[in-house]
Design an enzyme around this catalytic site. Structure first.
Site, PDB file in Angstrom:
ATOM      1  N   LYS A  27     -56.968  18.652 115.459  1.00  0.00           N
ATOM      2  CA  LYS A  27     -57.462  17.327 115.587  1.00  0.00           C
ATOM      3  C   LYS A  27     -57.923  17.064 117.203  1.00  0.00           C
ATOM      4  O   LYS A  27     -58.042  15.999 117.709  1.00  0.00           O
ATOM      5  CB  LYS A  27     -56.303  16.109 115.192  1.00  0.00           C
ATOM      6  CG  LYS A  27     -56.117  15.945 113.999  1.00  0.00           C
ATOM      7  CD  LYS A  27     -54.933  14.902 113.674  1.00  0.00           C
ATOM      8  CE  LYS A  27     -54.622  14.978 112.310  1.00  0.00           C
ATOM      9  NZ  LYS A  27     -52.955  14.284 112.168  1.00  0.00           N
TER      10      LYS A  27
ATOM     11  N   ARG B  17     -49.377  39.591 108.473  1.00  0.00           N
ATOM     12  CA  ARG B  17     -48.322  40.391 108.930  1.00  0.00           C
ATOM     13  C   ARG B  17     -47.786  40.110 109.794  1.00  0.00           C
ATOM     14  O   ARG B  17     -46.310  40.146 110.233  1.00  0.00           O
ATOM     15  CB  ARG B  17     -48.533  41.742 108.602  1.00  0.00           C
ATOM     16  CG  ARG B  17     -49.355  42.475 109.891  1.00  0.00           C
ATOM     17  CD  ARG B  17     -50.132  43.719 109.438  1.00  0.00           C
ATOM     18  NE  ARG B  17     -51.055  43.393 108.401  1.00  0.00           N
ATOM     19  CZ  ARG B  17     -51.449  43.963 107.650  1.00  0.00           C
ATOM     20  NH1 ARG B  17     -51.169  45.353 107.513  1.00  0.00           N
ATOM     21  NH2 ARG B  17     -52.638  43.876 106.793  1.00  0.00           N
TER      22      ARG B  17
END
Lengths: 323, 184
Positions: A93, A65
């Protein structure tokens, strides 16, 4: 003609927390949000205020939301939105937040809306970049737009059009320790003059909170009949590492808002929840869907409040550049 | 600052505007609405509505439609737009106190179009100050300063301001020598 006083001007380039705002700042952003409510009721739900600006949603933690609310708020101001989430991007990463922020900014972004699991992440990001940063929740620290929309909802529900909350008592119930919603609400409510009672089991309600100027209670039943607002927090299973309470059922028995408990509160008590609800734990379904509940108003008010925030921070940026 | 019209004159000017609008209103069977631009046009619209028989009255805040939002230093205060009726197929009288560059009228027109599709929009202003920067022309003007023969000797940077109760202590029209113009 008498000289008019210097008009108030929103001074903040970032929105990092309600702790940093003055009462006047909070009232101004909420007053601005009133002007944005109407936009969502039109056939063309868009105004050109941020045309040509770009807002980046940088969400390193799950959210439905808040993210969609910010996306919609930016689109209704005619800004372009890019969505970056932690999963499936370079962030996972091992890139640092600082690098991510600077890389996003290099694409010509005007504002970054950031959610992060670590407290203080938004502040760090704001120091690394030149664009505006809006904190959409950082760890256990703050969730300022949720605080603002909760206060907006309380004030509208109780007819306080000037956003002065003197003589209003708000109970915030649940896992206070881990709740950024509780902190933002607390800072904002106290500044606007409300009385705040934090309610929860001792394991989730550190005594140090009393130093901020609120009351503490370990029993919901003790405060029920004297509060005007019950803001029921979600039990955040993802953040509860140790055994904070013996069982979910025991928590619900002591701190859940049941129809029976609601009957003992003031008849027009305002029931709130930041969502998503654990039905049957913090809130009974009949209460969540009942006449005292303003949970869906919170969601629609959130949109207007976020539009106001994006509008104001993007203006303050220009001002900072000019100085 | 000097006064160029007192309360009595303002009242007469509003009467003139009302009379002119009334002539056009009697020519159609369409529903009519009057919409004032904040923050004096709304008061003017109320005064006009008191003299005429309007089905609907509304208030327009054009802040979010300004064309200078990215140029001015701060974000101007947003107030509410209150048009609680569908303007589709209506005759809409847009009301402002002073017409100068035409930029606020342009913003107001865009805002109105986002709210619906009126059959026709009319523009009523109490004062036409002159100094247009856009091709915008009022349908009703009570006090025309755009002509050189107004005899008031307005300098280009003179600001004309309409004061209306209850926002101002009393009704009147004044000319201010210069100073930063806050509203477009």
């Amino acid at each position: 003609m008498s000289k008019t006083p210097e008009p108030y001007c929103w001074p903040h380039k970032h929105l990092l927390g309600l702790q940093d705002l003055s009462a006047e700042d909070i009232r101004f952003v909420l007053q601005t949000a009133v002007g944005f409510l109407e936009v969502s009721t039109r056939s063309v739900k868009k105004v050109p205020a941020l045309r040509g600006k770009v807002v980046a949603n940088l969400f390193m933690e799950d959210s439905t939301r808040t993210r969609s609310s910010f996306t919609l708020a930016a689109s209704r101001l005619s800004a372009d939105v890019i969505d970056l989430s932690g999963k499936g991007s370079s962030i996972s990463k091992g890139e640092t937040l600082r690098d991510t922020g600077r890389n996003i900014e290099a694409m010509g972004i005007d504002a970054i809306v950031c959610r992060h699991p670590l407290s203080g992440a938004a502040v760090q990001l704001s120091r690394a970049v030149n664009c505006s940063v809006v904190n959409a929740g950082d760890g256990q620290h703050e969730h300022p737009t949720q605080g603002l929309l909760d206060i907006f909802t309380i004030a509208r529900q109780l007819g306080r059009t000037d956003f002065d909350l003197t003589d209003i008592t708000v109970a915030i119930v649940g896992d206070i320790t881990h709740s950024r919603v509780a902190r933002s609400n607390l800072y904002g409510l106290l500044k606007l003059g409300a009385t705040v009672v934090l309610v929860g089991p001792p394991t989730l309600l550190p005594r140090a909170f009393a130093d901020l100027g609120c009351e503490l209670s370990y029993s919901l039943d003790d405060v029920l009949d004297r509060v005007d607002v019950l803001n029921m927090l979600r039990i955040q299973f993802e953040r509860l590492t140790s055994q904070a309470f013996p069982s979910v059922r025991e928590y619900a028995t002591s701190f859940g808002l049941t129809t029976k408990r609601l009957a003992r509160a003031k008849p027009d008590v305002v029931v709130m929840h930041p969502g998503p609800i654990n039905r049957g734990i913090e809130l009974d379904s009949q209460v969540a869907d009942g006449p005292n509940s303003v949970i869906l108003s919170q969601v629609s008010h959130g949109l207007a409040v976020r539009m106001a925030v994006l509008y104001l921070v993007s203006g303050a940026k220009h001002q900072a550049d000019l100085l | 600052m000097r006064q160029i019209a007192d309360a009595q004159r303002v009242s007469m000017l509003i009467d003139q505007l009302a009379d002119a609008i009334k002539r056009d209103m009697s020519g159609t069977t369409d529903p009519w609405a009057i919409v004032g631009i904040r923050s004096r046009g709304d008061l003017l619209a109320q005064r006009l509505a008191g003299r005429l028989n309007f089905d609907h009255i509304g208030v327009l805040d054009i802040t979010l439609y300004r064309d200078d939002l990215s140029e001015i230093g701060m974000q101007p205060t947003v107030r509410t737009t209150e048009i609680p009726f569908a303007i589709d197929r209506m005759q809409v009288v847009l009301v402002d106190d002073v017409l100068m560059t035409g930029r606020s009228v342009r913003a107001a027109l865009q805002s109105l179009m986002d709210l619906g599709r009126p059959r026709r929009v009319w523009l009523a202003v109490l004062v036409d100050r002159g100094g247009r920067e856009l091709p915008i022309r009022p349908d009703y003007v009570a006090f025309d300063l755009a002509q050189d023969d107004s005899g008031l000797g307005l300098a280009p940077d003179n600001r004309v301001e309409v004061m209306l109760q209850p926002t101002d202590p009393e009704d009147g029209i004044v000319v201010c020598s210069s100073g930063p113009q806050v509203s477009i």
